[in-house]
Design a protein around this motif. Sequence first.
Motif, PDB file in Angstrom:
ATOM      1  N   CYS A   1      36.585  19.179  68.605  1.00  0.00           N
ATOM      2  CA  CYS A   1      36.111  17.885  68.115  1.00  0.00           C
ATOM      3  C   CYS A   1      35.419  18.036  66.761  1.00  0.00           C
ATOM      4  CB  CYS A   1      35.156  17.262  69.136  1.00  0.00           C
ATOM      5  SG  CYS A   1      35.993  16.606  70.600  1.00  0.00           S
ATOM      6  N   CYS A   2      34.661  19.110  66.579  1.00  0.00           N
ATOM      7  CA  CYS A   2      34.029  19.357  65.278  1.00  0.00           C
ATOM      8  C   CYS A   2      35.096  19.554  64.198  1.00  0.00           C
ATOM      9  CB  CYS A   2      33.124  20.584  65.361  1.00  0.00           C
ATOM     10  SG  CYS A   2      31.627  20.313  66.338  1.00  0.00           S
ATOM     11  N   ALA A   3      36.159  20.292  64.544  1.00  0.00           N
ATOM     12  CA  ALA A   3      37.251  20.482  63.597  1.00  0.00           C
ATOM     13  C   ALA A   3      37.911  19.150  63.249  1.00  0.00           C
ATOM     14  CB  ALA A   3      38.280  21.452  64.170  1.00  0.00           C
ATOM     15  N   MET A   4      38.106  18.295  64.250  1.00  0.00           N
ATOM     16  CA  MET A   4      38.737  16.999  63.997  1.00  0.00           C
ATOM     17  C   MET A   4      37.823  16.091  63.186  1.00  0.00           C
ATOM     18  SD  MET A   4      41.616  17.584  65.199  1.00  0.00           S
ATOM     19  CE  MET A   4      42.387  16.003  64.890  1.00  0.00           C
ATOM     20  N   LEU A   5      36.513  16.244  63.350  1.00  0.00           N
ATOM     21  CA  LEU A   5      35.579  15.471  62.546  1.00  0.00           C
ATOM     22  C   LEU A   5      35.726  15.842  61.066  1.00  0.00           C
ATOM     23  CD1 LEU A   5      33.184  13.432  62.732  1.00  0.00           C
ATOM     24  CD2 LEU A   5      31.670  15.426  62.775  1.00  0.00           C
ATOM     25  N   ALA A   6      35.796  17.154  60.784  1.00  0.00           N
ATOM     26  CA  ALA A   6      35.997  17.610  59.400  1.00  0.00           C
ATOM     27  C   ALA A   6      37.347  17.150  58.872  1.00  0.00           C
ATOM     28  CB  ALA A   6      35.891  19.132  59.338  1.00  0.00           C
ATOM     29  N   ILE A   7      38.359  17.203  59.721  1.00  0.00           N
ATOM     30  CA  ILE A   7      39.695  16.751  59.323  1.00  0.00           C
ATOM     31  C   ILE A   7      39.676  15.258  58.998  1.00  0.00           C
ATOM     32  CG2 ILE A   7      41.981  16.238  60.280  1.00  0.00           C
ATOM     33  CD1 ILE A   7      41.938  19.039  61.534  1.00  0.00           C
ATOM     34  N   GLY A   8      38.941  14.472  59.810  1.00  0.00           N
ATOM     35  CA  GLY A   8      38.858  13.033  59.556  1.00  0.00           C
ATOM     36  C   GLY A   8      38.186  12.720  58.239  1.00  0.00           C
ATOM     37  N   ILE A   9      37.093  13.431  57.920  1.00  0.00           N
ATOM     38  CA  ILE A   9      36.393  13.215  56.657  1.00  0.00           C
ATOM     39  C   ILE A   9      37.298  13.547  55.473  1.00  0.00           C
ATOM     40  CG2 ILE A   9      34.484  14.011  55.207  1.00  0.00           C
ATOM     41  CD1 ILE A   9      32.879  14.478  57.778  1.00  0.00           C
ATOM     42  N   SER A  10      37.921  14.723  55.533  1.00  0.00           N
ATOM     43  CA  SER A  10      38.751  15.164  54.409  1.00  0.00           C
ATOM     44  C   SER A  10      40.033  14.343  54.299  1.00  0.00           C
ATOM     45  CB  SER A  10      39.071  16.658  54.545  1.00  0.00           C
ATOM     46  OG  SER A  10      39.607  16.953  55.820  1.00  0.00           O
ATOM     47  N   TRP A  11      40.574  13.901  55.443  1.00  0.00           N
ATOM     48  CA  TRP A  11      41.753  13.039  55.406  1.00  0.00           C
ATOM     49  C   TRP A  11      41.440  11.745  54.667  1.00  0.00           C
ATOM     50  CZ3 TRP A  11      46.902  12.860  56.527  1.00  0.00           C
ATOM     51  CH2 TRP A  11      47.481  11.602  56.634  1.00  0.00           C
ATOM     52  N   MET A  12      40.326  11.126  55.029  1.00  0.00           N
ATOM     53  CA  MET A  12      39.944   9.872  54.391  1.00  0.00           C
ATOM     54  C   MET A  12      39.762  10.058  52.882  1.00  0.00           C
ATOM     55  SD  MET A  12      38.894   6.810  53.978  1.00  0.00           S
ATOM     56  CE  MET A  12      38.793   6.161  55.633  1.00  0.00           C
ATOM     57  N   MET A  13      39.055  11.112  52.503  1.00  0.00           N
ATOM     58  CA  MET A  13      38.778  11.318  51.080  1.00  0.00           C
ATOM     59  C   MET A  13      40.056  11.559  50.287  1.00  0.00           C
ATOM     60  SD  MET A  13      35.318  13.599  51.006  1.00  0.00           S
ATOM     61  CE  MET A  13      33.735  12.873  51.441  1.00  0.00           C
ATOM     62  N   THR A  14      40.938  12.396  50.809  1.00  0.00           N
ATOM     63  CA  THR A  14      42.159  12.712  50.078  1.00  0.00           C
ATOM     64  C   THR A  14      43.099  11.518  50.016  1.00  0.00           C
ATOM     65  OG1 THR A  14      41.978  14.994  50.870  1.00  0.00           O
ATOM     66  CG2 THR A  14      44.069  14.343  49.900  1.00  0.00           C
ATOM     67  N   ALA A  15      43.350  10.902  51.165  1.00  0.00           N
ATOM     68  CA  ALA A  15      44.305   9.794  51.207  1.00  0.00           C
ATOM     69  C   ALA A  15      43.816   8.603  50.383  1.00  0.00           C
ATOM     70  CB  ALA A  15      44.554   9.379  52.655  1.00  0.00           C
ATOM     71  N   SER A  16      42.525   8.260  50.496  1.00  0.00           N
ATOM     72  CA  SER A  16      42.024   7.107  49.750  1.00  0.00           C
ATOM     73  C   SER A  16      41.956   7.403  48.258  1.00  0.00           C
ATOM     74  CB  SER A  16      40.651   6.685  50.280  1.00  0.00           C
ATOM     75  OG  SER A  16      39.680   7.674  50.034  1.00  0.00           O
ATOM     76  N   ALA A  17      41.624   8.653  47.896  1.00  0.00           N
ATOM     77  CA  ALA A  17      41.606   9.011  46.469  1.00  0.00           C
ATOM     78  C   ALA A  17      43.006   8.926  45.872  1.00  0.00           C
ATOM     79  CB  ALA A  17      41.030  10.413  46.283  1.00  0.00           C
ATOM     80  N   LEU A  18      44.016   9.379  46.611  1.00  0.00           N
ATOM     81  CA  LEU A  18      45.393   9.293  46.125  1.00  0.00           C
ATOM     82  C   LEU A  18      45.857   7.846  46.014  1.00  0.00           C
ATOM     83  CD1 LEU A  18      46.984  12.238  48.140  1.00  0.00           C
ATOM     84  CD2 LEU A  18      46.798  12.108  45.654  1.00  0.00           C
ATOM     85  N   MET A  19      45.550   7.039  47.023  1.00  0.00           N
ATOM     86  CA  MET A  19      45.955   5.634  46.986  1.00  0.00           C
ATOM     87  C   MET A  19      45.265   4.893  45.844  1.00  0.00           C
ATOM     88  SD  MET A  19      47.594   2.997  47.988  1.00  0.00           S
ATOM     89  CE  MET A  19      48.325   3.184  49.612  1.00  0.00           C
ATOM     90  N   THR A  20      43.977   5.172  45.643  1.00  0.00           N
ATOM     91  CA  THR A  20      43.267   4.524  44.542  1.00  0.00           C
ATOM     92  C   THR A  20      43.849   4.950  43.197  1.00  0.00           C
ATOM     93  OG1 THR A  20      41.246   4.510  45.875  1.00  0.00           O
ATOM     94  CG2 THR A  20      41.007   4.119  43.515  1.00  0.00           C
ATOM     95  N   ALA A  21      44.168   6.239  43.066  1.00  0.00           N
ATOM     96  CA  ALA A  21      44.780   6.719  41.824  1.00  0.00           C
ATOM     97  C   ALA A  21      46.100   6.005  41.558  1.00  0.00           C
ATOM     98  CB  ALA A  21      44.997   8.228  41.898  1.00  0.00           C
ATOM     99  N   ALA A  22      46.895   5.791  42.633  1.00  0.00           N
ATOM    100  CA  ALA A  22      48.155   5.060  42.463  1.00  0.00           C
ATOM    101  C   ALA A  22      47.900   3.620  42.033  1.00  0.00           C
ATOM    102  CB  ALA A  22      48.956   5.102  43.764  1.00  0.00           C
ATOM    103  N   GLN A  23      46.894   2.975  42.653  1.00  0.00           N
ATOM    104  CA  GLN A  23      46.572   1.596  42.289  1.00  0.00           C
ATOM    105  C   GLN A  23      46.155   1.489  40.830  1.00  0.00           C
ATOM    106  OE1 GLN A  23      46.796  -1.085  44.149  1.00  0.00           O
ATOM    107  NE2 GLN A  23      46.447  -0.632  46.298  1.00  0.00           N
ATOM    108  N   ILE A  24      45.289   2.407  40.388  1.00  0.00           N
ATOM    109  CA  ILE A  24      44.772   2.356  39.025  1.00  0.00           C
ATOM    110  C   ILE A  24      45.866   2.657  38.010  1.00  0.00           C
ATOM    111  CG2 ILE A  24      43.194   3.536  37.432  1.00  0.00           C
ATOM    112  CD1 ILE A  24      41.252   3.835  39.761  1.00  0.00           C
ATOM    113  N   THR A  25      46.830   3.473  38.403  1.00  0.00           N
ATOM    114  CA  THR A  25      47.913   3.870  37.509  1.00  0.00           C
ATOM    115  C   THR A  25      48.866   2.731  37.193  1.00  0.00           C
ATOM    116  OG1 THR A  25      47.840   6.171  38.234  1.00  0.00           O
ATOM    117  CG2 THR A  25      49.942   5.386  37.389  1.00  0.00           C
ATOM    118  N   LEU A  26      48.984   1.757  38.100  1.00  0.00           N
ATOM    119  CA  LEU A  26      50.066   0.772  38.027  1.00  0.00           C
ATOM    120  C   LEU A  26      49.592  -0.568  37.492  1.00  0.00           C
ATOM    121  CD1 LEU A  26      51.485   1.640  41.543  1.00  0.00           C
ATOM    122  CD2 LEU A  26      52.651   2.086  39.377  1.00  0.00           C
TER     123      LEU A  26
END
Length: 541
Positions: free
Chosen positions: A325-350
Amino acid sequence: MPVASSDPIQKENRIGAWTPMRHPVFRMLWIAILFVNIASWMQDVGAGWLMTSLAPTPAMVSLVQAATSTPFFLLAIPAGALADIVDRRRFLIATQIWLACCAGALGFLTLTGLTSSILLLVFTFCLGVGLAMMMPAWGAVIPELVPREELQSAVALNSIAINIARSVGPAIAGIIVAAAGSGAVFLTNAAFYAIVTFLTIRWKRNVAQSELPSEHLLSAIKAGLRYARHSEALIAVMIRGACFFIFASASWALMPLIVRQELKRGPDVYGLMLGCIGVGAICGAILMPRLIRLVSRDTIIRCASAVYGVGMLALAASDRVITACCAMLAIGISWMMTASALMTAAQITLPGWVRARGLAFFWIVFTGGMAGGSVIWGQVAGLLNIQLALVIASACLFIGIGVSWRFYVGLNDKADLTPLSHDWAGPVPRDIEMHEGPIMITIEYQVRPEDADAFIDVMHRLGEIRQRNGGYMWELFNDINRPGIMIEFYLIESMVEMLRQRERMTVADREIRDEARAYHNGSTPPKVTRLLSAINHRKIF
């Protein structure tokens, strides 16, 4: 009486994770996105469970997921093109009515005992079509709802909605299936889509009007492909996304097997681990506005991807629920940061005119990476074992960070993509129709020898802009007989495309064009010539 500061830095410092919720329209459509995702996850559970009773073979059960995901690959780009050339609000309403009708019909047929395995796959595919058509449009409207400086928080909040739905949707579907069967799940989905339709109808969208005729679908698809090909920033986002999603999919794909085979536990622990990912995602969304003020988006993606890789290593080594569960908590934090940063970068680019088409490419990378990666890591786990599959995926993720290091996603963070409004520089001859072409554009510059190299560097960037906005076969020539004269050359398909190219120009594009013109050393402005093909249009002469 306090005066609100107009300083963009102070304004940005006041932005928190929940700031976009103060906008009523964003709040309303955020609820709609939450309902859409809950309905999607409920559909997956209900259809998968129903197939186990209609045709309980691994091949047929796996076809349910294939019927849902295949439309994303087939229709994402046409869906993005449609969302860019028609009113996005009406487009979303139409897709949601389609989803509600399909879910309602499937629910009725199931409750009446008329659903067969083939019919279930057909309706699942139809629902997948609706979702594939809808997702690029949903992503494209977010920048319309919040100021640019709140976009990162808005994207993170949408990711929270997806993670909440991932946790809540299957649980709700499981309860309904146990109480009333899969048919009731499908009818509940139809009700959810009807609510989303109602919320979208309430949205009063301001639409920018163009005097030019609307693009045709094939032309719009071609323009989207051309833009993606010549957008360095969008290409960087897609490469970064592929290097993350393909390898990060291992933890998602193998999680049920980890719970059942490694931890020797049941669905309660599986739900707990999904909950840990959701909690981690919320924590990541809260942290993102603060981090984005301290470090670059590229740094966040690299560090979060590394944390995700460490989380997969910890998951591979876990033999207890608490450590997993601790591993999944870290995975959840990093998943959110990476995915949202990529999506925001795509939004800003277009820019707005191509936003849904550009996001369609991002969705293809996302869904393709997750689906293809899941298949790959499932096979690796079958050939080796679960722990080794996670270790290899983690190692590949670290390699992916290195491979994609030189691709910067923050290139357009400060670029002003506001469209310019300007008049056509000269009258259009009456005997030239809008569809006629191709048209050749030449622009003649006089450049000092000592400025030639710097001028060529700027012109490379301007050439990418010309081609993103509708030109092709762009080139820069030296005049052999006149030293210091350089001629820019490119083609445009038709008169209407030439007018669209001017309409698509943004403030950031103009800045680069003006930078190039600053090297012009002539006594008059650069000479522009526009020539219409004589071979295809002899009637003009």
